[in-house]
Motif scaffolding. Structure first.
Motif, PDB file in Angstrom:
ATOM      1  N   UNK A 113      51.787  56.586  22.540  1.00 45.94           N
ATOM      2  CA  UNK A 113      51.825  58.171  22.671  1.00 45.94           C
ATOM      3  C   UNK A 113      50.755  58.874  21.994  1.00 45.94           C
ATOM      4  N   UNK A 114      50.598  58.304  20.561  1.00 49.87           N
ATOM      5  CA  UNK A 114      49.690  59.060  19.754  1.00 49.87           C
ATOM      6  C   UNK A 114      48.325  58.641  19.937  1.00 49.87           C
ATOM      7  N   UNK A 115      48.081  57.578  20.686  1.00 46.74           N
ATOM      8  CA  UNK A 115      46.717  57.048  20.870  1.00 46.74           C
ATOM      9  C   UNK A 115      46.207  57.921  22.330  1.00 46.74           C
ATOM     10  N   UNK A 116      47.077  58.026  23.223  1.00 47.67           N
ATOM     11  CA  UNK A 116      46.818  58.614  24.438  1.00 47.67           C
ATOM     12  C   UNK A 116      46.633  60.192  24.363  1.00 47.67           C
ATOM     13  N   UNK A 117      47.419  60.722  23.632  1.00 47.96           N
ATOM     14  CA  UNK A 117      47.181  62.121  23.476  1.00 47.96           C
ATOM     15  C   UNK A 117      45.923  62.438  22.605  1.00 47.96           C
TER      16      UNK A 117
END
Length: 335
Positions: A113-117
């Motif tokens: 999640x943190x990578x994609x946002x």
């Protein structure tokens, strides 16, 4: 100084649903693969300077649908000034951990999640954070925190007033990204957004002229800790009178006279009439143009059982040079 009247948000808004792009299963799989590659090659901690370098390069490989939507939104945020990307993966094969329930919660270890946002926000501008807010973490958690229920901040669960993010700051974000990692099990917590482009036609000419004058002060939000300064007097409507930016926080902006208070009240009513309220689902990434739209949240009742609403928040701005004097060593964190 005069203070604004207290109000409550109502869900009888007539605003339209923000523009939404729902990713296909194939595009979702592509994002999962991209995140896996990022996690295999990046530093151990998100706030390592090399993290943004790696994710910035990877962001060019986002699905074409995502890149197109983000580029169009950057060019023109449209009448609602909100973009909604749906069906974004938030975990790999591991179960999602419990929702954090501590003050100042942030993400330090890279995950899907943190990578994609972060990748999505890097296609809009440069990702930034603020040293006085959550220790300058680039990926922040928006979660309810026990004891903070009445706070006008991301940790509260009472009605969160409509606001421009960090309206008091000289270098506020141009974009705010909110990725839903876990939806509110009660369904009560809704992201509320309203655009000055929708509200402006509802305002009288006199009100617009008052709002365009430096007759307002804005305080920092509670999330900035003990920073007690306020902005110099400023207008609420800034720029082209036919298509202005908006600069207001209805919990922290104070009119300097009665006429300014009346104008601010009329503005709030217009924003309420054109407001959209959306219950974010897992995998929804809402991007708000922080120059044109205000956002807030309806009240809800946390359970503090590890299953409460959980969003990742990431900021981006367009002009990295503009804030260089406030970013030590040229990094991503503003003083």
């Amino acid at each position: 100084m005069p203070r604004t009247r207290e109000h409550t948000l109502t869900l009888s808004a007539t605003g339209t649903t923000p523009d939404a792009v729902t990713l296909t299963d194939a595009e979702r799989d592509g994002l999962s693969a991209l995140a896996a590659e990022v996690l295999e090659s990046t530093p151990a901690l998100i706030d390592d300077p090399a993290w943004l370098d790696t994710v910035r390069d990877a962001s060019a490989m986002l699905p074409r649908t995502v890149l197109t939507a983000l580029r169009r939104f950057r060019h023109d945020a449209g009448p609602d000034a909100v973009l909604l990307l749906r069906n974004v993966p938030v975990v790999a094969n591991d179960p999602l951990p419990e929702t954090p329930a501590v003050a100042g919660s942030v993400e330090r270890v890279p995950a899907v999640a943190s990578a994609l946002v972060t990748a999505a926000m890097l296609q809009l501008g440069e990702v930034i954070a603020y040293r006085s807010e959550k220790t300058g973490a680039l990926v922040q958690n928006v979660v309810p925190v026990p004891g903070s229920e009445n706070s006008q901040s991301n940790a509260g669960s009472v009605l969160l007033e409509l606001h421009v993010e960090n309206a008091f700051h000289d270098n506020k974000p141009d974009y705010v990204g909110l990725l839903c990692v876990r939806e509110d099990p009660t369904g009560d917590a809704k992201l509320c957004t309203s655009s000055i482009r929708r509200a402006l036609p509802l305002l009288s000419g006199h009100t617009v002229s008052v709002l365009a004058a430096p007759r307002f002060l804005t305080e920092p939000p509670p999330s900035f800790g003990d920073l007690n300064s306020v902005t110099p007097a400023h207008p609420i409507l800034v720029g082209d009178p036919e298509d202005p930016n908006i600069l207001v926080d209805f919990a922290a902006t104070h009119p300097l006279d009665d006429e300014a208070a009346d104008a601010m009240g009329e503005l709030r009513e217009a924003l309420m009439r054109t407001m959209s309220a959306l219950a974010l689902r897992v995998g929804d990434l809402a991007v708000v143009d922080n120059r044109l739209a205000v956002h807030g949240r309806t009240s809800f009742t946390p359970r503090y059982d590890g299953q409460d609403r959980w969003l990742h928040r990431v900021y981006a701005h367009l002009d990295h040079r503009r804030s260089r004097v406030d970013r030590k060593g040229g990094g991503a964190v503003l003083n």
